[in-house]
Design a protein around this motif. Structure first.
Motif, PDB file in Angstrom:
ATOM      1  N   ARG A 136       0.819  -1.205   0.000  1.00 41.94           N
ATOM      2  CA  ARG A 136       0.000   0.000   0.000  1.00 41.94           C
ATOM      3  C   ARG A 136       0.857   1.261   0.000  1.00 41.94           C
ATOM      4  NH1 ARG A 136      -5.323   0.128   1.624  1.00 41.94           N
ATOM      5  NH2 ARG A 136      -5.089   2.326   1.071  1.00 41.94           N
ATOM      6  N   SER A 137       1.653   1.417  -1.028  1.00 38.95           N
ATOM      7  CA  SER A 137       2.407   2.662  -1.237  1.00 38.95           C
ATOM      8  C   SER A 137       2.976   2.602  -2.644  1.00 38.95           C
ATOM      9  CB  SER A 137       3.541   2.806  -0.209  1.00 38.95           C
ATOM     10  OG  SER A 137       4.492   1.772  -0.360  1.00 38.95           O
ATOM     11  N   ASN A 138       3.366   3.772  -3.170  1.00 38.06           N
ATOM     12  CA  ASN A 138       3.953   3.825  -4.506  1.00 38.06           C
ATOM     13  C   ASN A 138       3.116   3.074  -5.533  1.00 38.06           C
ATOM     14  OD1 ASN A 138       6.302   5.356  -3.846  1.00 38.06           O
ATOM     15  ND2 ASN A 138       7.148   3.536  -2.869  1.00 38.06           N
ATOM     16  N   ASP A 139       1.849   3.465  -5.650  1.00 38.16           N
ATOM     17  CA  ASP A 139       0.936   2.794  -6.588  1.00 38.16           C
ATOM     18  C   ASP A 139       1.080   3.381  -7.989  1.00 38.16           C
ATOM     19  OD1 ASP A 139      -1.461   2.880  -3.953  1.00 38.16           O
ATOM     20  OD2 ASP A 139      -0.214   1.193  -4.542  1.00 38.16           O
ATOM     21  N   PHE A 140       2.168   3.045  -8.657  1.00 39.49           N
ATOM     22  CA  PHE A 140       2.430   3.576  -9.996  1.00 39.49           C
ATOM     23  C   PHE A 140       2.703   2.418 -10.949  1.00 39.49           C
ATOM     24  CE2 PHE A 140       4.540   6.466  -6.905  1.00 39.49           C
ATOM     25  CZ  PHE A 140       3.588   7.478  -6.923  1.00 39.49           C
ATOM     26  N   TRP A 141       1.956   2.370 -12.059  1.00 40.47           N
ATOM     27  CA  TRP A 141       2.141   1.313 -13.055  1.00 40.47           C
ATOM     28  C   TRP A 141       2.159   1.972 -14.430  1.00 40.47           C
ATOM     29  CZ3 TRP A 141      -2.537   0.173  -9.901  1.00 40.47           C
ATOM     30  CH2 TRP A 141      -2.187  -0.397  -8.668  1.00 40.47           C
ATOM     31  N   HIS A 142       3.244   1.781 -15.183  1.00 44.13           N
ATOM     32  CA  HIS A 142       3.429   2.505 -16.439  1.00 44.13           C
ATOM     33  C   HIS A 142       3.730   1.551 -17.589  1.00 44.13           C
ATOM     34  CE1 HIS A 142       3.883   6.050 -13.885  1.00 44.13           C
ATOM     35  NE2 HIS A 142       4.851   5.443 -13.251  1.00 44.13           N
ATOM     36  N   PRO A 143       2.970   1.588 -18.699  1.00 47.34           N
ATOM     37  CA  PRO A 143       3.347   0.849 -19.904  1.00 47.34           C
ATOM     38  C   PRO A 143       4.036   1.761 -20.914  1.00 47.34           C
ATOM     39  CG  PRO A 143       1.042   1.495 -20.068  1.00 47.34           C
ATOM     40  CD  PRO A 143       1.596   2.137 -18.805  1.00 47.34           C
ATOM     41  N   ARG A 144       5.089   1.256 -21.542  1.00 43.84           N
ATOM     42  CA  ARG A 144       5.800   2.027 -22.557  1.00 43.84           C
ATOM     43  C   ARG A 144       6.080   1.129 -23.768  1.00 43.84           C
ATOM     44  NH1 ARG A 144       4.007   5.310 -19.715  1.00 43.84           N
ATOM     45  NH2 ARG A 144       5.074   6.999 -18.600  1.00 43.84           N
ATOM     46  N   GLY A 196      13.065   5.019 -12.852  1.00 43.44           N
ATOM     47  CA  GLY A 196      13.133   5.713 -11.588  1.00 43.44           C
ATOM     48  C   GLY A 196      12.790   4.727 -10.491  1.00 43.44           C
ATOM     49  N   VAL A 197      13.600   4.702  -9.431  1.00 42.98           N
ATOM     50  CA  VAL A 197      13.407   3.726  -8.370  1.00 42.98           C
ATOM     51  C   VAL A 197      13.328   4.456  -7.033  1.00 42.98           C
ATOM     52  CG1 VAL A 197      14.372   1.684  -7.226  1.00 42.98           C
ATOM     53  CG2 VAL A 197      14.720   2.016  -9.682  1.00 42.98           C
ATOM     54  N   SER A 198      12.301   4.103  -6.220  1.00 38.76           N
ATOM     55  CA  SER A 198      12.108   4.741  -4.918  1.00 38.76           C
ATOM     56  C   SER A 198      12.813   3.933  -3.838  1.00 38.76           C
ATOM     57  CB  SER A 198      10.620   4.810  -4.575  1.00 38.76           C
ATOM     58  OG  SER A 198      10.182   3.553  -4.093  1.00 38.76           O
ATOM     59  N   ASP A 226       6.160  -3.925 -30.920  1.00 37.30           N
ATOM     60  CA  ASP A 226       6.335  -5.372 -30.759  1.00 37.30           C
ATOM     61  C   ASP A 226       6.598  -5.761 -29.312  1.00 37.30           C
ATOM     62  OD1 ASP A 226       5.951  -5.854 -33.434  1.00 37.30           O
ATOM     63  OD2 ASP A 226       8.090  -5.990 -33.918  1.00 37.30           O
ATOM     64  N   TYR A 227       7.060  -4.786 -28.514  1.00 35.38           N
ATOM     65  CA  TYR A 227       7.335  -5.047 -27.100  1.00 35.38           C
ATOM     66  C   TYR A 227       6.772  -3.891 -26.269  1.00 35.38           C
ATOM     67  CZ  TYR A 227      10.553  -8.487 -28.972  1.00 35.38           C
ATOM     68  OH  TYR A 227      11.085  -9.544 -29.668  1.00 35.38           O
ATOM     69  N   VAL A 228       6.444  -4.198 -25.023  1.00 35.04           N
ATOM     70  CA  VAL A 228       6.015  -3.165 -24.091  1.00 35.04           C
ATOM     71  C   VAL A 228       6.802  -3.347 -22.804  1.00 35.04           C
ATOM     72  CG1 VAL A 228       4.103  -2.181 -22.775  1.00 35.04           C
ATOM     73  CG2 VAL A 228       3.696  -3.068 -25.078  1.00 35.04           C
ATOM     74  N   ALA A 229       7.456  -2.282 -22.367  1.00 34.97           N
ATOM     75  CA  ALA A 229       8.108  -2.270 -21.061  1.00 34.97           C
ATOM     76  C   ALA A 229       7.090  -1.757 -20.050  1.00 34.97           C
ATOM     77  CB  ALA A 229       9.339  -1.370 -21.089  1.00 34.97           C
ATOM     78  N   VAL A 230       6.965  -2.448 -18.930  1.00 37.29           N
ATOM     79  CA  VAL A 230       5.967  -2.087 -17.928  1.00 37.29           C
ATOM     80  C   VAL A 230       6.639  -1.928 -16.572  1.00 37.29           C
ATOM     81  CG1 VAL A 230       3.777  -2.674 -16.832  1.00 37.29           C
ATOM     82  CG2 VAL A 230       4.227  -3.423 -19.182  1.00 37.29           C
ATOM     83  N   LEU A 246       9.645   0.573  -8.572  1.00 36.15           N
ATOM     84  CA  LEU A 246       9.915   1.227  -9.850  1.00 36.15           C
ATOM     85  C   LEU A 246       8.805   2.251 -10.070  1.00 36.15           C
ATOM     86  CD1 LEU A 246      11.915   0.994 -12.199  1.00 36.15           C
ATOM     87  CD2 LEU A 246      10.357  -0.603 -13.281  1.00 36.15           C
ATOM     88  N   THR A 247       9.159   3.537 -10.065  1.00 36.20           N
ATOM     89  CA  THR A 247       8.147   4.588 -10.078  1.00 36.20           C
ATOM     90  C   THR A 247       8.123   5.412 -11.357  1.00 36.20           C
ATOM     91  OG1 THR A 247       9.694   6.048  -8.931  1.00 36.20           O
ATOM     92  CG2 THR A 247       8.175   4.796  -7.565  1.00 36.20           C
ATOM     93  N   GLY A 248       9.064   5.193 -12.263  1.00 40.51           N
ATOM     94  CA  GLY A 248       9.083   5.921 -13.517  1.00 40.51           C
ATOM     95  C   GLY A 248       9.790   5.105 -14.580  1.00 40.51           C
ATOM     96  N   LEU A 249       9.481   5.408 -15.847  1.00 38.37           N
ATOM     97  CA  LEU A 249       9.989   4.582 -16.937  1.00 38.37           C
ATOM     98  C   LEU A 249      10.041   5.405 -18.225  1.00 38.37           C
ATOM     99  CD1 LEU A 249      10.707   1.698 -17.995  1.00 38.37           C
ATOM    100  CD2 LEU A 249       8.263   1.328 -18.300  1.00 38.37           C
TER     101      LEU A 249
END
Length: 200
Positions: free
Chosen positions: A128-136, A195-197, A142-146, A182-185
C-alpha cells in the motif's frame, strides 16, 4: 477525482479551463480529440471526447481486470498497466487480492469504442504505497516495457496482440537491500531508463 484541462495557447500564462470528474484518474493519454483516463479503484478506462473544450464530455468507461493506472497509445492499441486486485466476481476475495497486476491491450481502431482483446498477468504483489504502473511500447509496438512498482520491470512481447507473452522481469533493491519500487519509466535508444524509490 478527475482530469484537469489547461489552456496553454499562451505558454507564459496558462489558464485553467475545467475539470471533468472521473472515478479516480491516475494517468491520461490523448490522440485526435479522444482522451483516455486510467481509473484506479474503479478498474476501468474512461473515454472522453476532448476535441472541443466547450462541449467536452465523457463518452463511456471500459472495464479492466485490475486496478486501472498507466495508459499509453501506440498505433491502433491502448496499453493499460494494472495492479493490486482482480475484479473477477467468480473469484474469492483472497484469490483477487494482489493478483490484479498485468498488462491489458485494447483495440482502439474505433477510438470511441475501445475493445479489450488480451491480458498478461504479472506476479502477486500488494504493497500500500507507490501505486504507480506505467506501460511504454517500444520496437514499433512489438514489445512493451511495464513498470510495476515493487514487482519491478517487465518486458512483454506483443507481436501477437491477442496473445502477449512475458519475456523477462527485473526487480530492484535499495542500498539497504530492501525491495524498492519502480516509479518511472522512459524508453531511450537501446536503453530503458527507470526511476526507483526507497525500500518498502
Amino acid at each position: 477525482n478527475g482530469v484537469e484541462f489547461v489552456d496553454i495557447s499562451n505558454p507564459a500564462n496558462p489558464a485553467h479551463i475545467r475539470m471533468e470528474k472521473t472515478h479516480e484518474s491516475q494517468s491520461v493519454t490523448y490522440r485526435d480529440g479522444i482522451l483516455y483516463s486510467g481509473e484506479w479503484g474503479a478498474h476501468c478506462v474512461t473515454v472522453m471526447d476532448a476535441s472541443d473544450m466547450s462541449t467536452l464530455k465523457t463518452l463511456r468507461t471500459v472495464n479492466l481486470q485490475g486496478h486501472g493506472d498507466g495508459v499509453r497509445i501506440f498505433g491502433d492499441y491502448l496499453y493499460a498497466a494494472t495492479g493490486h486486485h482482480l475484479s473477477d466476481p467468480k473469484l474469492t476475495e483472497e484469490e483477487k487480492r494482489g493478483n490484479g497486476h498485468g498488462l491489458e491491450i485494447l483495440d482502439i481502431s474505433d477510438p470511441v469504442n475501445p475493445k479489450p482483446i488480451s491480458r498478461v498477468g504479472f506476479d502477486h504483489c500488494y504493497v500500500r504505497s507507490n501505486d504507480f504502473w506505467h506501460p511504454r511500447p517500444c520496437s514499433n509496438g512489438d514489445y512493451v516495457a511495464v513498470a510495476d512498482t515493487y514487482n519491478g520491470l517487465y518486458i512483454v512481447e506483443c507481436k501477437d496482440k491477442s496473445n502477449p507473452q512475458k519475456m523477462c522481469r527485473l526487480s530492484f533493491n535499495d542500498w539497504r537491500g530492501n525491495k524498492a519500487a519502480l516509479t518511472g519509466l522512459a524508453i531511450g535508444k537501446g536503453v530503458i531508463y527507470v526511476g526507483v524509490s526507497g525500500g518498502s
